[in-house]
Design a protein around this motif. Structure first.
Motif, mmCIF file in Angstrom:
data_model
loop_
_atom_site.group_PDB
_atom_site.id
_atom_site.type_symbol
_atom_site.label_atom_id
_atom_site.label_comp_id
_atom_site.label_asym_id
_atom_site.label_seq_id
_atom_site.Cartn_x
_atom_site.Cartn_y
_atom_site.Cartn_z
ATOM 1 N N ASN A 166 38.760 87.975 64.735
ATOM 2 C CA ASN A 166 37.415 87.574 64.352
ATOM 3 C C ASN A 166 37.471 86.216 63.662
ATOM 4 O OD1 ASN A 166 35.318 90.247 64.251
ATOM 5 N ND2 ASN A 166 37.492 90.705 64.369
ATOM 6 N N HIS A 202 30.963 81.788 66.398
ATOM 7 C CA HIS A 202 31.391 83.143 66.045
ATOM 8 C C HIS A 202 32.234 83.688 67.195
ATOM 9 C CE1 HIS A 202 28.415 83.277 62.750
ATOM 10 N NE2 HIS A 202 27.587 82.715 63.605
ATOM 11 N N LYS A 215 34.588 87.111 68.453
ATOM 12 C CA LYS A 215 35.085 88.470 68.255
ATOM 13 C C LYS A 215 35.650 88.939 69.589
ATOM 14 C CE LYS A 215 33.895 93.103 66.622
ATOM 15 N NZ LYS A 215 32.827 93.975 66.063
ATOM 16 N N ASP A 230 27.824 88.250 75.037
ATOM 17 C CA ASP A 230 28.033 89.547 74.390
ATOM 18 C C ASP A 230 29.099 90.390 75.063
ATOM 19 O OD1 ASP A 230 26.850 90.436 76.719
ATOM 20 O OD2 ASP A 230 25.053 91.257 75.760
ATOM 21 N N PRO A 235 35.373 90.102 59.375
ATOM 22 C CA PRO A 235 34.859 90.786 60.567
ATOM 23 C C PRO A 235 33.475 90.272 60.965
ATOM 24 C CG PRO A 235 35.841 92.362 59.062
ATOM 25 C CD PRO A 235 35.795 91.052 58.326
ATOM 26 N N VAL A 236 33.265 90.088 62.274
ATOM 27 C CA VAL A 236 31.984 89.640 62.811
ATOM 28 C C VAL A 236 31.283 90.834 63.455
ATOM 29 C CG1 VAL A 236 30.842 88.086 64.441
ATOM 30 C CG2 VAL A 236 32.913 87.334 63.242
ATOM 31 N N SER A 237 30.042 91.076 63.068
ATOM 32 C CA SER A 237 29.284 92.213 63.594
ATOM 33 C C SER A 237 28.902 91.993 65.056
ATOM 34 C CB SER A 237 28.014 92.416 62.763
ATOM 35 O OG SER A 237 27.141 93.332 63.388
ATOM 36 N N ASP A 238 28.877 93.071 65.839
ATOM 37 C CA ASP A 238 28.438 92.979 67.230
ATOM 38 C C ASP A 238 27.001 92.498 67.322
ATOM 39 O OD1 ASP A 238 30.857 93.803 68.291
ATOM 40 O OD2 ASP A 238 30.297 95.914 68.387
ATOM 41 N N ALA A 239 26.217 92.769 66.295
ATOM 42 C CA ALA A 239 24.807 92.352 66.287
ATOM 43 C C ALA A 239 24.663 90.839 66.302
ATOM 44 C CB ALA A 239 24.096 92.946 65.067
ATOM 45 N N THR A 240 25.702 90.141 65.878
ATOM 46 C CA THR A 240 25.668 88.674 65.854
ATOM 47 C C THR A 240 25.426 88.097 67.238
ATOM 48 O OG1 THR A 240 27.210 88.633 63.994
ATOM 49 C CG2 THR A 240 27.026 86.607 65.286
#
Length: 227
Positions: A22, A49, A51, A71, A195-200
């Motif tokens: 991440n 960003h 991930k 995504d 950590p990077v959120s999937d929502a990003t």
């Protein structure tokens, strides 16, 4: 002229980090030599960003913003130019087909020069490519091997880094556009491994005039631009 504003920044988006690492990478982009009417584009901020295979790049300036997000399955691109909002979606296959057009690989010279950028040790490299008019373009790149990337998965965009080994944290290049020479510098200012959120990577398209990738490319071609 406007394509010069994002060509350099989006090569960073196309440098794919792999594994489950991440990163959030903040950069400044400065464009020198712009005509007065484009001066507001001269200073831009970028945030990338990462991930795994998911990527998102936000480019902002006084004139608006340009966001591209992947995504893991689909790309979403949102463009806001002084309140004029438009965007498109594209499959991975569509973007790969566009990026993988036949193009000669540039010459890469790795040097022994080192420097620290945002806490990461980087090595200087010179990337030399030849354009369709047989003119050489040189890009000075400072790369780190601490952020893993896969050159085989790298999209070319408008800046071809070929099989460059490493993730670029600083680039300097010169570009000619409509008879005007511009100097572009992009440099990382801050890097986070939180950590990077999937929502990003999920973009809110409300308020944007959305189209398909094919429609967006046809419109860009009609306007004399490109991706």
């Amino acid at each position: 002229m406007k394509k010069i504003f994002t060509s350099a920044a989006f090569v960073l988006f196309s440098v794919v980090a792999f594994g489950q690492e991440n990163y959030t990478i903040k950069m400044n982009m400065k464009i020198e030599g712009l005509p007065a009417e484009y001066a507001a584009y001269g200073e831009q901020e970028t945030v990338t960003h990462i991930k795994g295979e998911k990527n998102k790049l936000e480019v902002t300036s006084m004139m608006g913003s340009h966001i591209t997000s992947f995504d893991g399955k689909m790309y979403t691109v949102l463009i806001d130019q002084m309140g004029n909002k438009m965007g498109y979606t594209a499959t991975k296959e569509e973007m790969d087909a566009s990026n993988n057009k036949s193009e000669a690989k540039p010459k890469i010279e790795y040097t022994a020069e080192k420097k620290m950028i945002a806490g990461f040790e980087c090595t200087k490299a010179i990337v030399t490519s030849v354009d369709k008019d047989k003119k050489e373009d040189k890009i000075t790149v400072w790369i780190t091997d601490k952020i893993k990337s896969d050159a085989k998965k790298r999209g070319k965009g408008m800046v071809n880094l070929g099989d460059l080994k490493g993730y670029p944290l600083e680039m300097q290049m010169k570009k000619m556009e409509q008879g005007t020479e511009m100097k572009i510098t992009i440099a990382a200012t801050e890097i986070s491994t939180a950590p990077v959120s999937d929502a990003t990577f999920v973009l809110n398209t409300e308020g944007y005039q959305m189209s398909t990738y094919k429609e967006a490319m046809e419109k860009a071609k009609a306007m004399g631009g490109g991706k």
